[in-house]
Design a protein around this motif. Structure first.
Motif, PDB file in Angstrom:
ATOM      1  N   MET A 241      15.384   1.943  -5.975  1.00  0.00           N
ATOM      2  CA  MET A 241      13.967   1.967  -6.381  1.00  0.00           C
ATOM      3  C   MET A 241      13.655   0.699  -7.169  1.00  0.00           C
ATOM      4  SD  MET A 241      11.248   3.972  -6.291  1.00  0.00           S
ATOM      5  CE  MET A 241       9.670   4.135  -7.114  1.00  0.00           C
ATOM      6  N   THR A 242      12.696  -0.086  -6.720  1.00  0.00           N
ATOM      7  CA  THR A 242      12.308  -1.311  -7.409  1.00  0.00           C
ATOM      8  C   THR A 242      11.009  -1.083  -8.189  1.00  0.00           C
ATOM      9  OG1 THR A 242      10.894  -2.189  -5.664  1.00  0.00           O
ATOM     10  CG2 THR A 242      13.276  -2.565  -5.446  1.00  0.00           C
ATOM     11  N   TRP A 243      10.613  -2.117  -8.916  1.00  0.00           N
ATOM     12  CA  TRP A 243       9.358  -2.077  -9.672  1.00  0.00           C
ATOM     13  C   TRP A 243       8.220  -2.744  -8.896  1.00  0.00           C
ATOM     14  CZ3 TRP A 243       8.812   0.703 -14.025  1.00  0.00           C
ATOM     15  CH2 TRP A 243       9.970   1.115 -14.678  1.00  0.00           C
ATOM     16  N   GLN A 244       8.380  -2.827  -7.578  1.00  0.00           N
ATOM     17  CA  GLN A 244       7.381  -3.504  -6.771  1.00  0.00           C
ATOM     18  C   GLN A 244       5.979  -2.908  -6.905  1.00  0.00           C
ATOM     19  OE1 GLN A 244       8.063  -6.441  -5.234  1.00  0.00           O
ATOM     20  NE2 GLN A 244       5.826  -6.546  -5.082  1.00  0.00           N
ATOM     21  N   PRO A 245       5.830  -1.561  -6.973  1.00  0.00           N
ATOM     22  CA  PRO A 245       4.469  -1.024  -7.151  1.00  0.00           C
ATOM     23  C   PRO A 245       3.796  -1.551  -8.419  1.00  0.00           C
ATOM     24  CG  PRO A 245       5.950   0.699  -6.441  1.00  0.00           C
ATOM     25  CD  PRO A 245       6.816  -0.488  -6.739  1.00  0.00           C
ATOM     26  N   GLU A 246       4.567  -1.634  -9.492  1.00  0.00           N
ATOM     27  CA  GLU A 246       3.996  -2.144 -10.740  1.00  0.00           C
ATOM     28  C   GLU A 246       3.707  -3.644 -10.638  1.00  0.00           C
ATOM     29  OE1 GLU A 246       5.784   1.667 -11.600  1.00  0.00           O
ATOM     30  OE2 GLU A 246       6.528  -0.102 -10.540  1.00  0.00           O
ATOM     31  N   ILE A 247       4.585  -4.368  -9.947  1.00  0.00           N
ATOM     32  CA  ILE A 247       4.337  -5.790  -9.745  1.00  0.00           C
ATOM     33  C   ILE A 247       3.076  -6.001  -8.915  1.00  0.00           C
ATOM     34  CG2 ILE A 247       5.232  -7.902  -8.675  1.00  0.00           C
ATOM     35  CD1 ILE A 247       8.058  -6.892  -9.418  1.00  0.00           C
ATOM     36  N   ASP A 248       2.888  -5.143  -7.904  1.00  0.00           N
ATOM     37  CA  ASP A 248       1.662  -5.222  -7.104  1.00  0.00           C
ATOM     38  C   ASP A 248       0.430  -4.948  -7.965  1.00  0.00           C
ATOM     39  OD1 ASP A 248       3.161  -5.790  -4.886  1.00  0.00           O
ATOM     40  OD2 ASP A 248       3.186  -3.717  -4.145  1.00  0.00           O
ATOM     41  N   GLU A 249       0.544  -3.977  -8.861  1.00  0.00           N
ATOM     42  CA  GLU A 249      -0.582  -3.678  -9.754  1.00  0.00           C
ATOM     43  C   GLU A 249      -0.851  -4.844 -10.693  1.00  0.00           C
ATOM     44  OE1 GLU A 249      -2.115  -0.423 -13.088  1.00  0.00           O
ATOM     45  OE2 GLU A 249      -0.245  -0.040 -11.979  1.00  0.00           O
ATOM     46  N   LEU A 250       0.224  -5.486 -11.164  1.00  0.00           N
ATOM     47  CA  LEU A 250       0.065  -6.664 -12.015  1.00  0.00           C
ATOM     48  C   LEU A 250      -0.727  -7.743 -11.288  1.00  0.00           C
ATOM     49  CD1 LEU A 250       0.713  -8.483 -14.464  1.00  0.00           C
ATOM     50  CD2 LEU A 250       2.926  -8.997 -13.387  1.00  0.00           C
ATOM     51  N   LEU A 251      -0.380  -7.979 -10.039  1.00  0.00           N
ATOM     52  CA  LEU A 251      -1.097  -8.992  -9.264  1.00  0.00           C
ATOM     53  C   LEU A 251      -2.558  -8.604  -9.067  1.00  0.00           C
ATOM     54  CD1 LEU A 251       1.643  -9.809  -6.582  1.00  0.00           C
ATOM     55  CD2 LEU A 251       1.025 -11.150  -8.609  1.00  0.00           C
ATOM     56  N   GLN A 252      -2.795  -7.308  -8.852  1.00  0.00           N
ATOM     57  CA  GLN A 252      -4.159  -6.821  -8.681  1.00  0.00           C
ATOM     58  C   GLN A 252      -4.977  -7.048  -9.959  1.00  0.00           C
ATOM     59  OE1 GLN A 252      -4.367  -2.579  -8.205  1.00  0.00           O
ATOM     60  NE2 GLN A 252      -6.578  -2.551  -7.835  1.00  0.00           N
ATOM     61  N   ARG A 253      -4.371  -6.751 -11.087  1.00  0.00           N
ATOM     62  CA  ARG A 253      -5.085  -6.913 -12.359  1.00  0.00           C
ATOM     63  C   ARG A 253      -5.305  -8.399 -12.667  1.00  0.00           C
ATOM     64  NH1 ARG A 253      -5.237  -2.515 -16.045  1.00  0.00           N
ATOM     65  NH2 ARG A 253      -4.415  -0.583 -15.137  1.00  0.00           N
ATOM     66  N   ARG A 254      -4.334  -9.237 -12.359  1.00  0.00           N
ATOM     67  CA  ARG A 254      -4.517 -10.673 -12.569  1.00  0.00           C
ATOM     68  C   ARG A 254      -5.673 -11.197 -11.722  1.00  0.00           C
ATOM     69  NH1 ARG A 254       1.680 -13.050 -12.388  1.00  0.00           N
ATOM     70  NH2 ARG A 254       2.235 -12.610 -14.568  1.00  0.00           N
ATOM     71  N   ALA A 255      -5.740 -10.735 -10.477  1.00  0.00           N
ATOM     72  CA  ALA A 255      -6.820 -11.175  -9.593  1.00  0.00           C
ATOM     73  C   ALA A 255      -8.174 -10.737 -10.129  1.00  0.00           C
ATOM     74  CB  ALA A 255      -6.593 -10.633  -8.184  1.00  0.00           C
ATOM     75  N   ALA A 256      -8.236  -9.499 -10.667  1.00  0.00           N
ATOM     76  CA  ALA A 256      -9.487  -9.007 -11.232  1.00  0.00           C
ATOM     77  C   ALA A 256      -9.894  -9.837 -12.446  1.00  0.00           C
ATOM     78  CB  ALA A 256      -9.346  -7.536 -11.613  1.00  0.00           C
TER      79      ALA A 256
END
Length: 515
Positions: free
Chosen positions: A1-16
């Protein structure tokens, strides 16, 4: 299990966060001829040097399952950067999010920017646009209560005035706390035509019965003339260039001394025209700026406050590479008389020099304080006394070059009298408690009335006193330390600034700089 979902959310928040107020608001900002906050940060910082702090801070809405539905970034951006290789704290208001209002901000970001500058001894650059105060009346309904006003972080802003260089650039409408942040700086600029500053904007003023546009209420031309800001410029690009020039003369904090620049013209000789720069007729005016530029390093003169307090010219320069603060009497404005505004300008510049350890070079042609009803209406004696207090409180090395007049209380402000006075006068020097020509008839009334030819006797008395007022008579009694050929002024000042470095002591002054 990786932290990829959280990393994806981080990228989403950075873009916002990078989206700021959204495409429509960004287009509107551009249509008004103003850069957006992130473009400004990129324009001021050295390429690739900006490191944002608190990029993910803002206001989010969530679904019942915890998924983020929307995100509005906070409208105050800040971080670390370098400007011309020097580390700084860089801040920018984002007008595309609620017009820069406080209800779309997070106060801790603003106070942390101030704290970072203070604790790490970094120059602070504020790019201001918006109100930044208590938000709108509508905010109160959303909150459901009112509150007694306070300004988060104001005490840090006050302290920073005595600790690190602070530059404030007004790049759009600036009101309320935004205006307060604008003037709480060592150097402040408004961009002409696109930036205005007011305690309260036109809608609030209209409610009080005064109908004004932004420009007629608080345009840059108003505040550049009254001294609320230091200068106005034609574009944001010019504002960015001027902030770089200003910082180049100052240390990063009061714990350091100003750095020497490149010595380009060490062997430069004095300009021959200086020998006739001051007219023999004491009633004739002459321009002071060419004299300043002739004695400082080439291309180093940086004038501050050109449009207000016109009786003096103030700015920063280099002499033999060393940064100095220059105060120069301006005979082209009321003969160089000190008005209330002139005194305020002197006080402000002396405080800047003393806070950041800049030797002061004072070119003096001061016939005294303005007199008459205008002087009394403007409380000239109070502001003049404050300027004299600042001069006497200053501890940095000080050199005075007396070009012509030094009269009365204002003339006594040519240098602090309580320590070694490094003074030199040109042969055109003319000084006293009051001008001789102004008191002749009163002082010699009895002699003139007893004379068979009062006009001839008056001419005789004038001739005698002309010999008495010779600056060489003063030098005989060590009333002035030196009289020099005007062409030797630069060479003498080079000697001064090099020795002045031995008298400069880093550290904080006992009193903070007054905004």
């Amino acid at each position: 299990m990786t932290w990829q979902p959280e990393i994806d959310e981080l990228l989403q928040r950075r873009a916002a966060a990078l989206g700021m107020g959204g495409p429509a608001k960004l287009e509107k900002q551009a249509a008004m001829g103003r850069m957006n906050a992130r473009s400004r940060l990129a324009a001021v910082a050295d390429e690739g040097s900006f490191r944002e702090i608190g990029a993910l801070a803002g206001f989010a809405a969530y679904a019942d399952d915890g998924a983020m539905l929307s995100f509005q970034p906070a409208n105050f951006l800040f971080g670390r950067a370098t400007v011309d290789g020097r580390p700084v704290v860089l801040t920018a208001d984002d007008f595309t999010v609620r017009g820069g209002a406080a209800d779309a901000s997070l106060h801790r970001k603003l106070t942390d920017a101030e704290r970072l500058a203070s604790e790490y001894r970094l120059p602070l650059i504020r790019m201001i646009e918006g109100t930044g105060g208590g938000g709108s009346v509508r905010t109160l309904e959303t909150m459901g209560y009112t509150y007694i006003p306070e300004i988060p972080g104001w005490e840090i802003m006050v302290d920073n005035m005595a600790r690190v260089p602070v530059v404030a650039l007004g790049l759009g409408p600036v009101a309320g706390l935004g205006a307060g942040r604008q003037v709480m700086a060592h150097y402040s600029i408004l961009v002409d035509g696109v930036a205005q500053m007011f305690v309260a904007g036109p809608p609030v003023v209209a409610a009080a019965g005064e109908i004004r546009t932004k420009e007629t209420l608080g345009g840059a031309h108003i505040h550049a003339a009254n001294g609320a800001i230091d200068d106005r410029v034609d574009s944001e690009a010019e504002a960015f260039a001027r902030l770089r020039r200003f910082l180049s003369y100052l240390p990063s904090s009061v714990e350091e001394l100003p750095a020497r620049g490149v010595v380009k013209d060490k062997r430069r000789k004095g300009e021959d025209w200086l020998a006739s720069a001051v007219p023999r007729d004491g009633r004739k005016l002459y321009p002071i700026r060419p004299i300043v530029e002739a004695i400082v390093d080439r291309d180093s003169w940086f004038e501050i406050g050109r449009e207000w307090g016109l009786g003096v010219v103030t700015g920063l320069a280099r002499i033999d590479g060393w940064p100095v603060a220059v105060i120069a009497s301006n005979p082209e404005s009321l003969g160089g008389l000190w008005t209330a505004a002139t005194a305020r300008k002197v006080e402000r510049h002396v405080d800047l020099a003393d806070t950041f350890h800049l030797p002061v070079v004072h070119l003096v042609d001061n016939p005294g304080f303005l007199i008459g009803r205008r002087a009394e209406d403007e409380a000239t004696i109070r502001w003049g006394s404050r300027a004299l207090a600042a001069i006497y409180q200053a501890s940095v090395p000080w050199v005075s070059v007396i070009l012509r007049k030094a009269y009365g209380m204002a003339g006594s402000g040519h240098a602090p009298a309580d320590r070694f006075r490094w003074r030199m006068a040109w042969p055109s020097g003319d000084w006293g408690s009051l001008p001789i020509s102004g008191g002749l008839e009163a002082a010699y009334r009895a002699e003139l009335e007893a004379s068979e030819d009062p006009a001839a006797r008056l001419a005789e008395i004038k001739a005698r006193l002309e010999r008495v007022r010779s600056p060489f008579r003063t030098a005989e009694h060590y009333g002035v330390e030196a009289i020099i050929d005007p062409r030797d002024t630069r060479a003498e000042l080079c000697e001064f600034v090099n020795l002045a470095q031995r008298a400069l002591v880093p550290g904080r002054k006992g009193r903070g700089l007054r905004p």
